[in-house]
Enzyme design. Sequence first.
Site, PDB file in Angstrom:
ATOM      1  N   LYS A 261      -5.868   0.429  -0.083  1.00 19.93           N
ATOM      2  CA  LYS A 261      -5.797  -1.029  -0.164  1.00 19.93           C
ATOM      3  C   LYS A 261      -6.412  -1.666   1.065  1.00 19.93           C
ATOM      4  O   LYS A 261      -6.808  -2.803   1.055  1.00 19.93           O
ATOM      5  CB  LYS A 261      -4.335  -1.455  -0.229  1.00 19.93           C
ATOM      6  CG  LYS A 261      -3.867  -1.812  -1.602  1.00 19.93           C
ATOM      7  CD  LYS A 261      -2.590  -2.599  -1.494  1.00 19.93           C
ATOM      8  CE  LYS A 261      -1.962  -2.760  -2.868  1.00 19.93           C
ATOM      9  NZ  LYS A 261      -0.721  -3.436  -2.858  1.00 19.93           N
TER      10      LYS A 261
HETATM   11  N1  GLU Z   1       4.642  -5.371  -7.057  1.00 16.64           N
HETATM   12  C1  GLU Z   1       4.161  -4.060  -7.359  1.00 16.64           C
HETATM   13  C2  GLU Z   1       2.890  -3.765  -6.576  1.00 16.64           C
HETATM   14  O1  GLU Z   1       2.196  -4.684  -6.165  1.00 16.64           O
HETATM   15  C3  GLU Z   1       3.790  -3.853  -8.799  1.00 16.64           C
HETATM   16  C4  GLU Z   1       4.926  -3.830  -9.668  1.00 16.64           C
HETATM   17  C5  GLU Z   1       4.663  -3.434 -11.085  1.00 16.64           C
HETATM   18  O2  GLU Z   1       3.565  -3.633 -11.634  1.00 16.64           O
HETATM   19  O3  GLU Z   1       5.633  -2.996 -11.678  1.00 16.64           O
HETATM   20  O4  GLU Z   1       2.575  -2.635  -6.398  1.00 16.64           O
END
Ligand code: GLU
Length: 488
Positions: A261
């Site tokens: 990332k």
């Molecule tokens: N908030 C999580 C992330 O950015 C993703 C959650 C999900 O898609 O269940 O990795």
Amino acid sequence: MSVRVRFAPSPTGSLHIGGARTALFNYLFAKKYKGNFILRVEDTDQERHEESSVKTLIHSLEWLGLSWDEGLFIQGRDLKSKGDYGPYRQRERLSIYLAQAQKLLQQERAYYCFLTDEEVSQKRKKAMEEGRPFRLLSPYRHLSLEEAEKKRATGEQACIRFKVPEDQTFYRVRDLVRGEVEFPADAAGDFILIRSDGFPVYNFSCAVDDALMKITHIFRGEEHLSNTARQFMIQEALGFTHPVTGHLSLLMGPDKRKLSKRENAESVEYLEEEGFLPEALMNFLAFLGWNPGTEQEYFKQRQLIEAFSTEGLNASSAVFDKDKLLWLNGEHIKNTDNKQLWKTLHPFFERENLVFNSDPLWQDRVLTEMKSGFKTLRQAVEVLKPLSKEGFVLEESAKPVLEWPVAKPFIQRWIKALEKHSEDYLSLEDFKSIQKQIQENLKGKEFFMPLRCAILGKPQGTEIKVLVTLLKRVELIRRAEESLKYIV
Ligand code: GLU
């Protein structure tokens, strides 16, 4: 039951390629089945959450063309939730998580645990030393809610843990990408739902939101597979049916390592600045883990929606191949209507302070002749620059060439021939015939290099055959005269 899918990023900066791909598959699925696409921001983990990174993320999604029906939007300078299941920012939902946790406490599916972090780490350490896998056994598992409340009333800190069913040793999930997947249900023991500071952990807030927002399908990265069993357990304990999942393949860099990332070069924001078209990027992203089952590689947004199906999703890892992205971008550029393309290029020209002829017919001719020569909008700036007024600068490399004894008389003949011509622009034929006239007995390099200097300001570079027909005759004369000034 209508389809409801969500993209649920934890905003930590720009939108990364991996996140954009996740958003795209959810979007395509929603569009294909005429469902709703929801943007939910999962921001309970951050210490201090930057509003600006949510806005950057929203901008990137909008730029990509992934419009959502419900969720968080930018309104004026604020972030606003719109839709029947809001708010869509987890920070604003803390009381909802506490209420759901209360329900689990009442039903004895969860309990207050008074173990401190220190005590838990000691237990973990001990398990490691004894060479056995760590599985938390909390002494508070069987403490009644009443007793626990009494302890809390004295000011003791507690988290809320989920009581993983003792009789369930594995969990089976049917995944749209991977088929049947099995997990041990209780590998690490009872897990936390709400931390002692009142904040929910990701698995809890996510499971609660997916349930309350009536999410039917979840497409997300493979790295979340291990969370799925916990989320399903929570949802079942709360009496909800769980959504269907599709865990997308891992994204690898060209070096076959997992894309990080943090690699800024793979952020949507960066690719936008580099001059990739949103539709090309969307086309590219779709192929990272999906294929249409045909040879077709070029897709417009509308065609992607039509062609998308979960059968085309595959579990093997996908490689981020920048050359392919460049190729696709070039194809999308070629297929973009010239008027639209010029409009899209405009901010790129402005950034470089380049001003071009404002005649739309001229612009159309320029792009028809030249757009196969660039694959990004940034490259376009370089390719088209010689056609702007500012694009003619006599470079150092031109000076020795202009000092050749043959250069001056040659350029003078070039100016004369241009002056005799009556049209505003030369055609390719005009140019060829002028060239023949003024070449006299000069050989290739002897006239080509001075001619380039008199048109481009440098002896090497872009092919002049096309350029020369796109520069006004008066401008060609101006440039040639400028270059003569350097010859003493
Ligand atoms: N908030 C999580 C992330 O950015 C993703 C959650 C999900 O898609 O269940 O990795």
